[in-house]
Design an enzyme around this catalytic site. Sequence first.
Site, PDB file in Angstrom:
ATOM      1  N   CYS A 198       0.808  -1.229   0.000  1.00 39.57           N
ATOM      2  CA  CYS A 198       0.000   0.000   0.000  1.00 39.57           C
ATOM      3  C   CYS A 198       0.840   1.277   0.000  1.00 39.57           C
ATOM      4  O   CYS A 198       0.302   2.370  -0.169  1.00 39.57           O
ATOM      5  CB  CYS A 198      -0.956   0.001   1.182  1.00 39.57           C
ATOM      6  SG  CYS A 198      -2.069  -1.418   1.175  1.00 39.57           S
TER       7      CYS A 198
ATOM      8  N   HIS B 220      -2.546   7.141   3.158  1.00 39.07           N
ATOM      9  CA  HIS B 220      -3.111   5.884   2.668  1.00 39.07           C
ATOM     10  C   HIS B 220      -4.464   5.670   3.335  1.00 39.07           C
ATOM     11  O   HIS B 220      -4.608   5.853   4.537  1.00 39.07           O
ATOM     12  CB  HIS B 220      -2.145   4.735   2.987  1.00 39.07           C
ATOM     13  CG  HIS B 220      -2.734   3.387   2.710  1.00 39.07           C
ATOM     14  ND1 HIS B 220      -3.442   3.117   1.567  1.00 39.07           N
ATOM     15  CD2 HIS B 220      -2.741   2.235   3.432  1.00 39.07           C
ATOM     16  CE1 HIS B 220      -3.857   1.863   1.590  1.00 39.07           C
ATOM     17  NE2 HIS B 220      -3.449   1.308   2.716  1.00 39.07           N
TER      18      HIS B 220
ATOM     19  N   ASN C 254     -10.128   0.233   1.247  1.00 41.60           N
ATOM     20  CA  ASN C 254      -8.666   0.237   1.080  1.00 41.60           C
ATOM     21  C   ASN C 254      -8.325  -0.333  -0.295  1.00 41.60           C
ATOM     22  O   ASN C 254      -8.455  -1.534  -0.518  1.00 41.60           O
ATOM     23  CB  ASN C 254      -8.036  -0.594   2.201  1.00 41.60           C
ATOM     24  CG  ASN C 254      -6.509  -0.646   2.097  1.00 41.60           C
ATOM     25  OD1 ASN C 254      -5.933  -0.311   1.075  1.00 41.60           O
ATOM     26  ND2 ASN C 254      -5.864  -1.083   3.166  1.00 41.60           N
TER      27      ASN C 254
HETATM   28  N1  COA Z   1     -17.880  -7.021  12.235  1.00 39.59           N
HETATM   29  C1  COA Z   1     -18.286  -7.123  13.514  1.00 39.59           C
HETATM   30  N2  COA Z   1     -17.467  -7.442  14.529  1.00 39.59           N
HETATM   31  C2  COA Z   1     -16.173  -7.678  14.209  1.00 39.59           C
HETATM   32  C3  COA Z   1     -15.698  -7.604  12.900  1.00 39.59           C
HETATM   33  C4  COA Z   1     -16.614  -7.265  11.889  1.00 39.59           C
HETATM   34  N3  COA Z   1     -16.248  -7.161  10.608  1.00 39.59           N
HETATM   35  N4  COA Z   1     -14.375  -7.883  12.899  1.00 39.59           N
HETATM   36  C5  COA Z   1     -14.055  -8.117  14.167  1.00 39.59           C
HETATM   37  N5  COA Z   1     -15.131  -8.008  14.960  1.00 39.59           N
HETATM   38  C6  COA Z   1     -15.207  -8.174  16.424  1.00 39.59           C
HETATM   39  C7  COA Z   1     -14.072  -8.979  16.970  1.00 39.59           C
HETATM   40  O1  COA Z   1     -14.332 -10.357  16.876  1.00 39.59           O
HETATM   41  C8  COA Z   1     -13.994  -8.465  18.374  1.00 39.59           C
HETATM   42  O2  COA Z   1     -14.974  -9.106  19.150  1.00 39.59           O
HETATM   43  P1  COA Z   1     -14.666  -9.545  20.665  1.00 39.59           P
HETATM   44  O3  COA Z   1     -14.352  -8.250  21.388  1.00 39.59           O
HETATM   45  O4  COA Z   1     -15.916 -10.190  21.073  1.00 39.59           O
HETATM   46  O5  COA Z   1     -13.495 -10.447  20.568  1.00 39.59           O
HETATM   47  C9  COA Z   1     -14.374  -7.003  18.266  1.00 39.59           C
HETATM   48  O6  COA Z   1     -15.117  -6.899  17.034  1.00 39.59           O
HETATM   49  C10 COA Z   1     -13.184  -6.089  18.224  1.00 39.59           C
HETATM   50  O7  COA Z   1     -12.263  -6.602  17.270  1.00 39.59           O
HETATM   51  P2  COA Z   1     -10.870  -5.935  17.012  1.00 39.59           P
HETATM   52  O8  COA Z   1     -10.083  -6.801  16.097  1.00 39.59           O
HETATM   53  O9  COA Z   1     -10.288  -5.533  18.328  1.00 39.59           O
HETATM   54  O10 COA Z   1     -11.328  -4.614  16.251  1.00 39.59           O
HETATM   55  P3  COA Z   1     -10.469  -3.381  15.861  1.00 39.59           P
HETATM   56  O11 COA Z   1     -11.027  -2.183  16.495  1.00 39.59           O
HETATM   57  O12 COA Z   1      -8.986  -3.641  16.028  1.00 39.59           O
HETATM   58  O13 COA Z   1     -10.767  -3.271  14.302  1.00 39.59           O
HETATM   59  C11 COA Z   1      -9.699  -3.664  12.208  1.00 39.59           C
HETATM   60  C12 COA Z   1     -10.370  -4.293  13.437  1.00 39.59           C
HETATM   61  C13 COA Z   1      -9.249  -4.760  11.276  1.00 39.59           C
HETATM   62  C14 COA Z   1     -10.732  -2.790  11.533  1.00 39.59           C
HETATM   63  C15 COA Z   1      -8.508  -2.799  12.688  1.00 39.59           C
HETATM   64  O14 COA Z   1      -7.686  -3.546  13.542  1.00 39.59           O
HETATM   65  C16 COA Z   1      -7.682  -2.273  11.548  1.00 39.59           C
HETATM   66  O15 COA Z   1      -8.157  -1.513  10.722  1.00 39.59           O
HETATM   67  N6  COA Z   1      -6.377  -2.626  11.527  1.00 39.59           N
HETATM   68  C17 COA Z   1      -5.484  -2.159  10.476  1.00 39.59           C
HETATM   69  C18 COA Z   1      -5.718  -2.944   9.238  1.00 39.59           C
HETATM   70  C19 COA Z   1      -5.106  -2.307   8.033  1.00 39.59           C
HETATM   71  O16 COA Z   1      -5.008  -1.123   7.935  1.00 39.59           O
HETATM   72  N7  COA Z   1      -4.730  -3.146   7.076  1.00 39.59           N
HETATM   73  C20 COA Z   1      -4.223  -2.717   5.812  1.00 39.59           C
HETATM   74  C21 COA Z   1      -2.858  -2.209   5.914  1.00 39.59           C
HETATM   75  S1  COA Z   1      -2.318  -1.543   4.402  1.00 39.59           S
END
Ligand code: COA
Length: 315
Positions: A116, A240, A270
Amino acid sequence: MPQIPGNAVGARFTGWGRALPPKVLTNHDLEGMFETSDQWIRERTGIERRHVGGTTAGLSIESGGLALGMAGVDPLDIDALVLSTSTPDRTVPATSATVQHGLGLKCGAFDVNAACSGFVYATVVAHGLIAMGARKVLLIGTDTLSRITDWDDRNTAILFADGSGAAVLEATDGPGQLLGWDIDSDGSAEELLFCEVGGTIHMDGKEVFRRAVRIMVDSAKKSMAIAGVTADDIALVVPHQANIRIISAACDRLGVPMERAAVCIHETGNTSSASIPLALFEAADQGRLSAGDLVLLVGFGAGMTAASVIIRWGV
Ligand code: COA
């Protein structure tokens, strides 16, 4: 990263184009595919909908053709094509070969893969080609991440999508637009975000999030130091488009208010290599940029890579 030599040939963007596949997938559509909700996706990522479909070459030809048209440049006058993508249509040849033929270019063509961060890496490469004597370079950032997304994995399927952005970069008589640049890579973080050949994306979202903010801010600060500018001087930050919370945290740490950030993630998700050119050229098309404005492009991605440039718009 080194200072840009004062006698290097300068370059500037003279035309650009954007392409998104027509098929739109909303958060509500995803609700029917796995357990999630529109509200959760909006709150945790800022994404409302995304575009999916097409091929990397097809989207590149569309955005590249628009950029050539806007610049008024004959395809035969392009000296090099640089295509940033991590979703090539084939392993061999590089997708830039297909794009070169499709656009009627007669020049060298190659792909750059820095995930990215790729469009910013390719921007640096394209300026380097001009510094070494090329006069006109076509620069494209395209990804079709929907083809390597596991549509049963709610951790990743809510994030990734397809798109393309392109620019014609032409040599100028003056110093040109590029004031500072930085490219970084930390291969020890490879396992946090990867896709095997023929496979789908695996991601440790929490750890990627944590590192993303830090490496974007570090890279941006390096570019600003080289350019001799501060956050107050930046008219527009084009980060990004991975997660609105990452954008907001990075802007906060840089000391740039969110009103000065280009954001299109709600519409695009993204799109990896396409995310920065889509946001930059949307902002330009909306009239948000004036000649002389300082713009910070800053990306991060798998690798983990990070990259940034400071450009002076319209010079
Ligand atoms: N819908 C609903 N609930 C979801 C979910 C979805 N799509 N994905 C995860 N959850 C749940 C999890 O299971 C978790 O439940 P729990 O508390 O019962 O275990 C809860 O939501 C929180 O999950 P978590 O992983 O802590 O969420 P988060 O706030 O970290 O958000 C991302 C997840 C992936 C959105 C976030 O971590 C992110 O954007 N990371 C960077 C990714 C990125 O930028 N990648 C590309 C790089 S170029």
